[in-house]
Design a protein around this motif. Sequence first.
Motif, PDB file in Angstrom:
ATOM      1  N   PHE A 110      -3.149 -55.534  43.184  1.00  0.00           N
ATOM      2  CA  PHE A 110      -3.315 -55.803  44.612  1.00  0.00           C
ATOM      3  C   PHE A 110      -3.101 -57.287  44.911  1.00  0.00           C
ATOM      4  O   PHE A 110      -2.422 -57.644  45.885  1.00  0.00           O
ATOM      5  N   VAL A 111      -3.685 -58.157  44.073  1.00  0.00           N
ATOM      6  CA  VAL A 111      -3.522 -59.603  44.276  1.00  0.00           C
ATOM      7  C   VAL A 111      -2.053 -59.995  44.157  1.00  0.00           C
ATOM      8  O   VAL A 111      -1.551 -60.839  44.911  1.00  0.00           O
ATOM      9  N   ARG A 112      -1.355 -59.370  43.225  1.00  0.00           N
ATOM     10  CA  ARG A 112       0.069 -59.677  43.051  1.00  0.00           C
ATOM     11  C   ARG A 112       0.880 -59.255  44.282  1.00  0.00           C
ATOM     12  O   ARG A 112       1.769 -59.983  44.733  1.00  0.00           O
ATOM     13  N   VAL A 113       0.557 -58.091  44.824  1.00  0.00           N
ATOM     14  CA  VAL A 113       1.259 -57.630  46.032  1.00  0.00           C
ATOM     15  C   VAL A 113       0.966 -58.554  47.209  1.00  0.00           C
ATOM     16  O   VAL A 113       1.855 -58.901  47.992  1.00  0.00           O
ATOM     17  N   VAL A 114      -0.298 -58.963  47.320  1.00  0.00           N
ATOM     18  CA  VAL A 114      -0.669 -59.880  48.403  1.00  0.00           C
ATOM     19  C   VAL A 114       0.067 -61.208  48.267  1.00  0.00           C
ATOM     20  O   VAL A 114       0.549 -61.783  49.250  1.00  0.00           O
ATOM     21  N   ALA A 115       0.180 -61.702  47.040  1.00  0.00           N
ATOM     22  CA  ALA A 115       0.881 -62.968  46.813  1.00  0.00           C
ATOM     23  C   ALA A 115       2.359 -62.851  47.172  1.00  0.00           C
ATOM     24  O   ALA A 115       2.974 -63.813  47.662  1.00  0.00           O
ATOM     25  N   ASP A 116       2.939 -61.676  46.948  1.00  0.00           N
ATOM     26  CA  ASP A 116       4.355 -61.476  47.281  1.00  0.00           C
ATOM     27  C   ASP A 116       4.610 -61.549  48.787  1.00  0.00           C
ATOM     28  O   ASP A 116       5.733 -61.832  49.219  1.00  0.00           O
TER      29      ASP A 116
END
Length: 219
Positions: free
Chosen positions: A152-158
């Motif tokens: 989820f954090v990775r998607v948010v960062a994208d």
Amino acid sequence: EGVAEPDEDDDAGENSSNPADRDSGDAADQDSGDSVDMTSDRSLDDDASPDGPVLGTEDEGPPEEDGVADMLAVQTKFDELNDRHLRLAAEFNNFRRRTEQQRLELWSRAQADLVEKFLDVLDDLHRVADLDLSNATVEGIMEGIDLVEKKFVRVVADTGMEMIDPVGDAFDPERMEAMMRVPTENEEEDDVVAQVFQKGYTLKGILVRPARVSVHKHG
């Protein structure tokens, strides 16, 4: 003795008659010239009469007709400009509606793209929720939740979003919200974040949510 002398009476008669004849002829010629001059003067006076036509001028028509023609020309020009104004106003309204519609479509498309990126994370959460607890261990469940969080954090960062986790940083009122103050004896800890109650986020430099923290206060 044989030459005859001229008759003095005849010479006198000729001399006396000729000047009179000449005088009467001259008088007649003068009267004739005066008559011609007077006739010419009357002709000039007739030409200069105000009732007669003025030489060198043209018939320009009545002033009323010229005024009507000018008014018609002005009205025609006004109608043309008014029609052009109405057309431009209609075109501008159409352009504004098209622009607003395009803006809404772009916003909806951006939202759809953002939601699509979170669908995989949502699927993972569904899998965790559907776990058979009779065959699962606490460690396995926690490991699965940890993997979902990282994804989820990775998607948010994208998406361009950044997390605000300011533990140990100086308090920044532009990005943080102080929930409470914690007394400290260390002067160096004054106005330093002691604890983060809720992390904050920014999206491409825009503050989405401030971090809620507690702050050290010396003295």
